[in-house]
Design a protein around this motif. Structure first.
Motif, short mmCIF file in Angstrom:
data_model
loop_
_atom_site.label_atom_id
_atom_site.label_comp_id
_atom_site.label_asym_id
_atom_site.label_seq_id
_atom_site.Cartn_x
_atom_site.Cartn_y
_atom_site.Cartn_z
N PRO A 181 -28.25 49.47 -4.32
CA PRO A 181 -29.68 49.86 -4.37
C PRO A 181 -30.61 48.79 -3.81
N PHE A 182 -30.34 47.52 -4.07
CA PHE A 182 -31.22 46.45 -3.59
C PHE A 182 -31.27 46.44 -2.07
N TRP A 183 -30.11 46.43 -1.42
CA TRP A 183 -30.09 46.37 0.04
C TRP A 183 -30.56 47.68 0.65
N THR A 184 -30.41 48.78 -0.08
CA THR A 184 -30.96 50.06 0.40
C THR A 184 -32.48 49.97 0.48
N ILE A 186 -34.24 47.26 0.95
CA ILE A 186 -34.59 46.38 2.07
C ILE A 186 -34.53 47.16 3.40
N LEU A 187 -33.46 47.89 3.62
CA LEU A 187 -33.31 48.64 4.87
C LEU A 187 -34.27 49.83 4.92
N LEU A 188 -34.58 50.40 3.75
CA LEU A 188 -35.58 51.47 3.72
C LEU A 188 -36.94 50.94 4.14
N ALA A 189 -37.30 49.75 3.68
CA ALA A 189 -38.56 49.13 4.12
C ALA A 189 -38.54 48.88 5.63
#
Length: 304
Positions: A181-184, A186-189
């Protein structure tokens, strides 16, 4: 008798003025004093908690005989294999899922926002309580998973944490579940920062769906994806909580990674130098990753 010119007499003072001006910058009088007053605490904290631990740790692990003893230890050898598998699967699977899920959560609608909030919960929950829960869920005798299998299908579950590879798999899956969820996010941003004009132009040119992702979206996210992968690898090399609280480094010390092996040698075995050596042995991988990351941050442009 050699004569001394006025220019020669003035050079030392000019040099001192140059160094003084260099250190002071454009600060004068009280401004320079306040700058020193604010700078000293930060320098003290940096030296105390960064420079000193690193220098002292390198000094503790500087003896060659420590590494001869370490490399001959079969537990260390299995820990190196576990660490490589942990990095290879934990980082790549996690980042690939994060990339796919960031595209999924780009959809509009209130229900998508609500789903994103639920999806982020595993990352928001404290690590220790989460991994302890997973440990007891996988308990072979009275764990939740085996009890559920018995009640629903009347079958006996396996002893997941009593086998090296199933314990390592449980650790890897737990890490992926916790940090995806955390890296999701980041990539969503990163996806949301892509100008709409680029997406609209690509759609007009027929670059939609998979073609638009391959030729438009991913090239724009490539630098961000690489930086996140490097950071994730560095973080994972120092990970201790997942292995320690999910499998405990078992069974029979066969499930350790370098981070937990260092703690075991230093505290459980009472050999702090050997524990530091186990951790320092990862430096040949950490240092190139840090150098690549720093160069990427300095020279590469994230095209968003």
């Amino acid at each position: 008798m050699a004569s001394t010119s006025v220019l020669d007499l003035g050079r030392p003072s000019i040099r001192r003025q140059t160094w003084s001006r260099y250190f002071r910058g454009n600060l004068k009088g009280g401004e320079y004093t306040w700058a020193i007053a604010f700078l000293v605490p930060y320098v003290a904290v940096f030296v105390t908690f960064v420079v000193y631990p690193i220098v002292y740790g390198v000094w503790m692990g500087s003896e060659g005989k420590l590494y001869r003893e370490l490399f001959a230890d079969p537990i260390y050898q299995s820990s190196v294999v576990n660490t490589v598998l942990y990095l290879a699967l934990g980082v790549n699977v996690k980042m690939f899922l994060a990339l796919l899920l960031s595209g999924f959560f780009m959809r509009r609608g209130w229900w998508m926002k609500a789903l994103l909030m639920i999806f982020v919960l595993p990352w928001a929950v404290p690590q220790i309580s989460t991994f302890i829960s997973i440990h007891w869920m996988l308990n072979g005798e009275w764990g939740f998973l085996n009890n559920l299998l018995y009640k629903l299908f009347h079958i006996e579950g396996a002893h997941y944490l009593n086998d090296r590879w199933s314990a390592l798999a449980a650790v890897i899956v737990s890490h992926i579940w916790k940090w995806t969820p955390f890296w999701t996010l980041i990539l969503l941003a990163g996806r949301m920062a892509i100008p709409l004009e680029i997406s609209d132009t690509a759609k007009v040119d027929g670059a939609t769906g998979l073609r638009g992702f391959v030729h438009i979206t991913f090239p724009l996210l490539a630098n961000l994806y690489l930086i996140c992968t490097l950071l994730s690898t560095i973080f994972l090399l120092g990970d201790f909580n997942t292995v320690y609280f999910v499998s405990g480094g078992g069974p029979a010390n066969q499930g350790h990674v370098l981070g937990t092996l260092g703690i075991r040698n230093a505290f459980d075995m009472g050999q702090p130098r050997l524990g530091v050596a186990a951790v320092i042995s990862a430096l040949p991988l950490v240092i190139p990753l840090v150098i690549i990351l720093m160069r990427k941050l300095r020279t590469a442009e994230v095209q968003l």
